[in-house]
Design an enzyme around this catalytic site. Structure first.
Site, PDB file in Angstrom:
ATOM      1  N   GLN A   1       3.741   7.859  -0.478  1.00 29.03           N
ATOM      2  CA  GLN A   1       3.534   6.581  -0.756  1.00 29.03           C
ATOM      3  C   GLN A   1       5.036   5.807  -0.729  1.00 29.03           C
ATOM      4  O   GLN A   1       5.860   6.249  -1.710  1.00 29.03           O
ATOM      5  CB  GLN A   1       3.056   6.202  -2.063  1.00 29.03           C
ATOM      6  CG  GLN A   1       1.391   7.087  -2.161  1.00 29.03           C
ATOM      7  CD  GLN A   1       1.371   8.216  -2.992  1.00 29.03           C
ATOM      8  OE1 GLN A   1       2.185   9.156  -2.681  1.00 29.03           O
ATOM      9  NE2 GLN A   1       0.346   8.509  -3.650  1.00 29.03           N
TER      10      GLN A   1
ATOM     11  N   GLN B   1       2.690   5.790   4.773  1.00 28.90           N
ATOM     12  CA  GLN B   1       1.461   5.729   3.827  1.00 28.90           C
ATOM     13  C   GLN B   1       1.833   4.592   2.859  1.00 28.90           C
ATOM     14  O   GLN B   1       2.839   4.228   2.353  1.00 28.90           O
ATOM     15  CB  GLN B   1       1.691   6.868   3.194  1.00 28.90           C
ATOM     16  CG  GLN B   1       0.521   7.279   2.043  1.00 28.90           C
ATOM     17  CD  GLN B   1       0.504   8.609   1.478  1.00 28.90           C
ATOM     18  OE1 GLN B   1       0.925   9.555   2.064  1.00 28.90           O
ATOM     19  NE2 GLN B   1      -0.220   8.856   0.410  1.00 28.90           N
ATOM     20  N   ASP B   2       0.734   3.669   2.604  1.00 30.05           N
ATOM     21  CA  ASP B   2       0.811   2.720   1.856  1.00 30.05           C
ATOM     22  C   ASP B   2       1.793   1.393   2.034  1.00 30.05           C
ATOM     23  O   ASP B   2       2.541   0.973   1.238  1.00 30.05           O
ATOM     24  CB  ASP B   2       0.974   3.152   0.300  1.00 30.05           C
ATOM     25  CG  ASP B   2       0.012   4.006  -0.356  1.00 30.05           C
ATOM     26  OD1 ASP B   2      -1.155   4.439   0.247  1.00 30.05           O
ATOM     27  OD2 ASP B   2       0.126   4.454  -1.578  1.00 30.05           O
TER      28      ASP B   2
ATOM     29  N   ASP C   1      -3.864   4.817   4.353  1.00 29.60           N
ATOM     30  CA  ASP C   1      -4.328   3.876   3.398  1.00 29.60           C
ATOM     31  C   ASP C   1      -3.109   2.520   3.546  1.00 29.60           C
ATOM     32  O   ASP C   1      -2.749   2.200   2.395  1.00 29.60           O
ATOM     33  CB  ASP C   1      -4.245   4.547   1.844  1.00 29.60           C
ATOM     34  CG  ASP C   1      -5.346   5.616   1.792  1.00 29.60           C
ATOM     35  OD1 ASP C   1      -6.051   5.924   2.424  1.00 29.60           O
ATOM     36  OD2 ASP C   1      -4.897   6.228   1.008  1.00 29.60           O
TER      37      ASP C   1
ATOM     38  N   ARG D   1     -11.323   4.264   3.136  1.00 34.14           N
ATOM     39  CA  ARG D   1     -12.038   4.945   2.252  1.00 34.14           C
ATOM     40  C   ARG D   1     -11.993   4.592   0.977  1.00 34.14           C
ATOM     41  O   ARG D   1     -11.204   3.790   0.543  1.00 34.14           O
ATOM     42  CB  ARG D   1     -11.493   6.346   2.316  1.00 34.14           C
ATOM     43  CG  ARG D   1      -9.854   6.605   2.007  1.00 34.14           C
ATOM     44  CD  ARG D   1      -9.394   7.679   2.301  1.00 34.14           C
ATOM     45  NE  ARG D   1      -7.825   7.970   1.875  1.00 34.14           N
ATOM     46  CZ  ARG D   1      -7.342   8.901   1.247  1.00 34.14           C
ATOM     47  NH1 ARG D   1      -7.972   9.935   1.038  1.00 34.14           N
ATOM     48  NH2 ARG D   1      -5.829   8.871   0.969  1.00 34.14           N
TER      49      ARG D   1
ATOM     50  N   TRP E   1     -10.988   4.080  -2.552  1.00 28.80           N
ATOM     51  CA  TRP E   1     -10.147   4.232  -3.583  1.00 28.80           C
ATOM     52  C   TRP E   1     -10.565   4.133  -4.841  1.00 28.80           C
ATOM     53  O   TRP E   1     -10.351   4.873  -5.965  1.00 28.80           O
ATOM     54  CB  TRP E   1      -8.755   3.608  -3.440  1.00 28.80           C
ATOM     55  CG  TRP E   1      -7.777   3.965  -4.374  1.00 28.80           C
ATOM     56  CD1 TRP E   1      -7.346   5.010  -5.152  1.00 28.80           C
ATOM     57  CD2 TRP E   1      -6.695   2.967  -4.835  1.00 28.80           C
ATOM     58  NE1 TRP E   1      -6.290   4.800  -5.895  1.00 28.80           N
ATOM     59  CE2 TRP E   1      -5.672   3.507  -5.648  1.00 28.80           C
ATOM     60  CE3 TRP E   1      -6.274   1.642  -4.244  1.00 28.80           C
ATOM     61  CZ2 TRP E   1      -4.636   3.139  -6.256  1.00 28.80           C
ATOM     62  CZ3 TRP E   1      -5.097   1.204  -4.781  1.00 28.80           C
ATOM     63  CH2 TRP E   1      -4.197   1.758  -5.751  1.00 28.80           C
TER      64      TRP E   1
END
Length: 523
Positions: free
Chosen positions: A317, A339-340, A361, A429, A431
């Site tokens: 992240q 990521q993120d 994500d 997806r 969370w």
């Protein structure tokens, strides 16, 4: 990452339930009657009973005011307790998570104060937005300890009932997505936007800057931080425009507090003005604190700037931009990470003609946010990673939050395109239990897996989420092989899709005209 975030979810356990319909007025009775109607009656009864300052409510509206006031009182106590726990932190990671919580509790108190302030004229949607943010803040606080693996000492000492009390207040509100209110706006703008601001913000060219940032010394300041410090020293909170000339600015910025309201950053274009950092969970930061730029001050606008995080996929992240700024706008901006990448943490946000790059994500959070006419690029992930575009974090069915992606394009980036057949890419997806995301009238290229959406962990949230697709196009838009979850739907009704447009989902007609950013209000 999935197991980590699932553990966070199980630890927090903040899901709430729908509040039963009440009549406008009920016979007087003891406080137990009212508390029994809430998702969490026991803390309601306990704290209401022990606070004799409260009068017995006769109307639902009276009880809601009492419930918000109670949540505020307990949040203030919780913040005081949290401040005392600093010396108990056993290492830097635990101290990092604790420091996040101090900021988040402070912001929670600000949101609850706005909701209870009799001098704040607001709509039901305003109140529900601020309460949603308050709940999201407390979830984020706890998540930081879990991400960094330091749940053993300080986190248990922070245990309180504030989250449950906020859930109770949310259940008493209106969670519809249509929130226009004719008595709150004047001339198509919120009453808090001054005539001077309207004229300034509708001028799309030749905006006069209050400060100029240039690395070569040709401006007023060499760093963006210095210009923001100057903005904080200004009298009042009128619009303050900072022009950031082309260059790569290696700065981690936090734009927060009442002194930083109505900041506008203008760059020379997303290819030329870049703000970059490299904080990450792998490097010891929480996701919340990994952001290169974090903004919570209301009314923030950015135009022609790229926000970048260079930590790389191996550090997990790593946020480029985190926004918890109510009524914030990002126009022709770039967001680059893995990521993120883009953390749409909370409040109401609008993104127009932006470019977003990431792997896992990479558009996530729990704001009420619309992304319109944006280019969304999935990058090549590490081995055994699955590219997922969104991870929406709505944990309570009464939060008025979600991610709406409208008139945009979902594509493979230049590093993923040659090997696109080796990876399955998904639209999102869940969370959190009530995750809500829609893709409308958007081009989906062939990188999107036929199933469309990915489970988080087994059957978790598949019945309670809301995932929708409306009139998308492109080789990845076919719905015949999509998931068969109860919470997924192919939207065929324009009325249903209309709930997630700029006009309805973020009440955009009321505040976006003041920014000067063009937008499409409906479908």
């Amino acid at each position: 990452m999935a197991s980590l975030k699932l553990f966070t979810l199980l630890l927090i356990s903040l899901s709430c339930f729908l509040f039963p319909t009440l009549t406008a007025k009920v016979p007087s009775g003891d406080i137990n009657y009212w508390c029994n109607q809430t998702p969490y009656p026991e803390p309601c009864k306990h704290f209401m009973t022990h606070n004799r300052a409260h009068n017995m409510p006769k109307h639902k509206s009276d009880f809601r005011k009492m419930a918000v006031q109670l949540a505020l009182e307990r949040a203030i106590r919780a913040e005081t307790n949290t401040k005392t726990l600093g010396p108990k932190c056993q290492n830097e990671r635990e101290k990092s998570a604790w420091a996040d919580c101090l900021k988040l509790y402070k912001n929670t108190i600000e949101q609850l104060n706005k909701t209870t302030d009799p001098n704040t004229k607001c709509t039901d949607f305003d109140e529900q937005t601020w309460l949603s943010t308050a709940l999201t803040n407390l979830e984020t606080c706890r998540a930081g300890f879990v991400e960094l693996g330091v749940t053993g000492v300080v986190l248990p000492l922070m245990s309180n009932n504030v989250s449950k009390l906020i859930c109770n207040t949310l259940a008493l509100g209106n969670n519809e997505t249509r929130h226009e209110a004719s008595d709150y706006y004047k001339g198509g703008f919120p009453t808090w936007v001054s005539p001077g601001d309207r004229r300034l913000l509708q001028t799309t060219t030749g905006v006069r800057a209050n400060a100029v940032v240039a690395q070569d010394g040709s401006g007023n300041y060499r760093t963006i931080r210095a210009a923001l410090d100057a903005a904080a020293r200004r009298s009042g909170s009128g619009r303050f425009v900072i022009y950031v000339r082309r260059g790569v600015y290696r700065e981690n910025l936090e734009i927060e507090g009442s002194r930083m309201r109505n900041i506008m950053l203008i760059g020379d274009g997303l290819r030329y003005t870049i703000i970059t950092g490299s904080r990450s969970v792998g490097g010891g930061s929480t996701t919340f604190n990994s952001a290169t730029v974090a903004v919570t001050a209301e009314g923030f606008i950015a135009r022609g700037i790229t926000f970048r995080n260079t930590a790389g996929p191996e550090n997990h992240q790593a946020v480029a931009l985190r926004s918890g700024a109510d009524l914030s706008v990002f126009y022709r901006c770039g967001f680059e990470g893995y990521q993120d990448t883009l953390y749409v943490h909370s409040q109401r946000q609008f993104y127009k003609e932006c470019y977003i790059y990431g792997t896992v994500d990479f558009i996530f959070g729990n704001a009420a946010v619309v992304l319109q006419n944006c280019m969304i690029y999935a990058r090549r992930p590490m081995a055994r990673q699955t590219p997922t575009i969104t991870a929406q974090g709505r944990s309570d069915p009464n939060q008025n939050t979600g991610i709406s992606i409208h008139n945009s394009r979902v594509m493979a980036s230049s590093d993923l395109a040659p090997v696109v057949g080796s990876f399955r890419t998904y639209l999102g997806r869940p969370w959190r239990e009530y995750s809500r995301t829609v893709f409308m009238q958007t081009y989906l290229d062939r990188l999107v897996d036929p199933a469309g959406w990915l489970e988080w962990d087994g059957n978790f949230a598949l019945n309670t989420l809301y995932y929708g697709e409306y009139r998308n196009t492109g080789p990845g838009s076919g719905t015949s092989r999509r998931v068969r979850w109860r919470g997924y739907r192919v939207i065929t009704s324009a009325a249903e899709a209309g709930r997630f447009t700029v006009a309805n989902f973020v009440a955009g007609r009321s505040w976006l005209p003041a920014t000067g950013v063009p937008f499409l209000a409906g479908l």
